[in-house]
Design a protein around this motif. Sequence first.
Motif, short mmCIF file in Angstrom:
data_model
loop_
_atom_site.label_atom_id
_atom_site.label_comp_id
_atom_site.label_asym_id
_atom_site.label_seq_id
_atom_site.Cartn_x
_atom_site.Cartn_y
_atom_site.Cartn_z
N ARG A 1 -4.81 6.10 -11.30
CA ARG A 1 -5.80 5.47 -10.31
C ARG A 1 -6.14 4.27 -11.02
NH1 ARG A 1 -5.85 10.81 -8.91
NH2 ARG A 1 -6.33 11.50 -11.16
N ASP B 1 -6.07 9.82 -15.50
CA ASP B 1 -6.80 9.04 -14.41
C ASP B 1 -6.45 7.81 -14.54
OD1 ASP B 1 -8.76 10.07 -12.51
OD2 ASP B 1 -9.71 8.33 -13.24
N VAL C 1 -7.18 3.56 0.06
CA VAL C 1 -6.08 3.93 -0.71
C VAL C 1 -6.17 2.61 -1.63
CG1 VAL C 1 -4.72 4.63 1.31
CG2 VAL C 1 -4.95 2.32 1.29
N ARG D 1 -12.26 8.94 -7.05
CA ARG D 1 -11.06 9.97 -6.76
C ARG D 1 -11.42 10.50 -5.43
NH1 ARG D 1 -8.47 13.90 -11.20
NH2 ARG D 1 -7.02 14.84 -9.74
N MET E 1 -0.27 10.15 -1.74
CA MET E 1 -1.70 10.60 -1.66
C MET E 1 -2.58 10.79 -2.94
SD MET E 1 -3.63 11.10 0.74
CE MET E 1 -4.72 12.14 1.80
N GLY E 2 -3.51 9.75 -3.06
CA GLY E 2 -4.32 9.90 -4.49
C GLY E 2 -4.06 9.17 -5.48
N TYR E 3 -2.91 8.84 -5.63
CA TYR E 3 -2.40 8.12 -6.37
C TYR E 3 -2.13 6.45 -6.30
CZ TYR E 3 -0.38 11.71 -9.38
OH TYR E 3 -0.08 12.80 -10.17
N MET F 1 -9.94 8.46 -2.59
CA MET F 1 -8.62 8.55 -2.78
C MET F 1 -7.68 9.73 -2.15
SD MET F 1 -7.63 5.66 -3.40
CE MET F 1 -8.96 4.34 -3.77
N ASP F 2 -8.43 11.09 -2.79
CA ASP F 2 -7.98 12.35 -2.38
C ASP F 2 -8.27 12.58 -0.96
OD1 ASP F 2 -6.84 12.34 -5.09
OD2 ASP F 2 -8.66 14.02 -5.69
N SER F 3 -9.26 12.08 -0.51
CA SER F 3 -9.54 12.53 1.20
C SER F 3 -8.65 11.43 1.83
CB SER F 3 -10.91 12.24 1.34
OG SER F 3 -11.36 10.95 1.38
N GLY F 4 -8.07 10.38 1.53
CA GLY F 4 -7.46 9.62 2.23
C GLY F 4 -8.27 8.49 2.97
N ILE G 1 0.84 -1.36 -0.24
CA ILE G 1 0.13 0.04 -0.16
C ILE G 1 0.70 1.23 0.01
CG2 ILE G 1 -2.00 -1.03 0.96
CD1 ILE G 1 -1.19 0.39 3.86
#
Lengths: 392, 82
Positions: free
Chosen positions: A195, A191, B62, B53, A63-65, B56-59, A59
Amino acid sequence: MADEKVQTKLLDELEKGPWPSFVTEIKKARKVSPVCDDLLGQLELSYEEKVGHWKHGGIVGVMGYGGGVIGRYSDVPDKFPNVAHFHTMRVNQPSGWFYTSNALRTLCDIWDRHGSGLTNMHGSTGDIVFLGTKTDELEPCFKELTEAGFDLGGSGSCMRTPSACVGKARCEWACYDTMKMCNDITHEYQDELHRPPFPYKFKFKFSGCPNDCVASIARADLSVIGTWKDDIQQNDAEVAAYAAKGLDIQEDVCGRCPTRCMKWDGKKLTINNRECVRCMHCINAMPKALAPGKERGATLLIGAKAPIVQGALLSSVLVPFVPADELMDTIKELISRVWDFWDEYGKNRERVGELIQRVGMGNFLDAIGLDPVPEMITAPRDNPYIYFKDEA
Amino acid sequence: MAVTTEQLAEEMYQMVKETMGKKNLKAGDLTKAMIAKYGEGELTKDDCKHAIRILMDSGRCVYSYFGGSFITLPHKEGSAPE
């Protein structure tokens, strides 16, 4: 100090011979990077015990990716604490791998500050590979990379970082602008790159001509290979000049043509362009005399992969010819249909080529709305996946 | 759209939470489940993409990689040293 600390009797064998050695390079980096001793030590231990000592991280990332970082931990951190965390970062390379020396220095400085300083330029997908950092350094490194204009590449079930040959930047045979196409696709599918939405990885590779310098036919799920529709451009004076300089045109050019579509009578080269399969051999042999035609574009092929879960596959022709100026729109339209089908029917870790093998090319073409055409097969009756129905 | 993107994200989060430790969910699994629930006319894949999204962006969620990429709740990496 380093030599006293780590004995690398087995690894030293890899320094022998005239070729470059990664062991030699890591030893050089010992002077500036404290992780190198432990890295060599752990690798030596693996050679001694014939067991790998890396664990896969699941993991770690930014962050976000969902891609761009490949987690690695040592399973012997007590012995080699400097490589207890040794994550890899994949950085999206510029199209065609063109850098200024300033950009390379910037990348190396960032990596010296946040990682081991060891790089792999480049990975097999084409990314700049930063080898070895700690979890706490990932975000600061990513921040500096983005500030310098770089971004992470793909990993996991993402669209992987697209790559392209140098194309029109340095090659007169490029039948479309590979670097622009690579850059446009990278931006269009950000995207999908960051992601992971797919059953497994998906690779685009762009080659400007059938020489296929990025080996897209062997490695890309969607290969875009430049080609031409009209006749090979021929300069008879230059053909004669090659013959005068001693090139055996009959033996080395005509004799090696896979479809025997060329004739040489000792003065004049005649090409039956209808039979030409765009193998590039004659053009490679006589670059001043022959060149790809003027009506240029690309062939789209699908389904190549290297052997991982299953064996290797070469890609199959999907669209025989797309004019260069229609390429982007065609790829976007086609890929959305391919991805929809793969999303719906693909199993976990099944590449699109494997899915096509499982369901059959005929069914796949039907599902994405393409009609079979003769250019999709190598020779009549060789690829019996298409059946023509009698129309009563 | 029958639900807002935020509501969609919340429903996806609950799905991930309920299956945590029992089943790994991919982005495609969440998308298919939401479209099945609300119907294709009410929801698009892009709506689901935006919802993921947000997570993910908020955490709150994951990505994890174990032989494929999955969506999971943040947790301590099992293979990380103490």
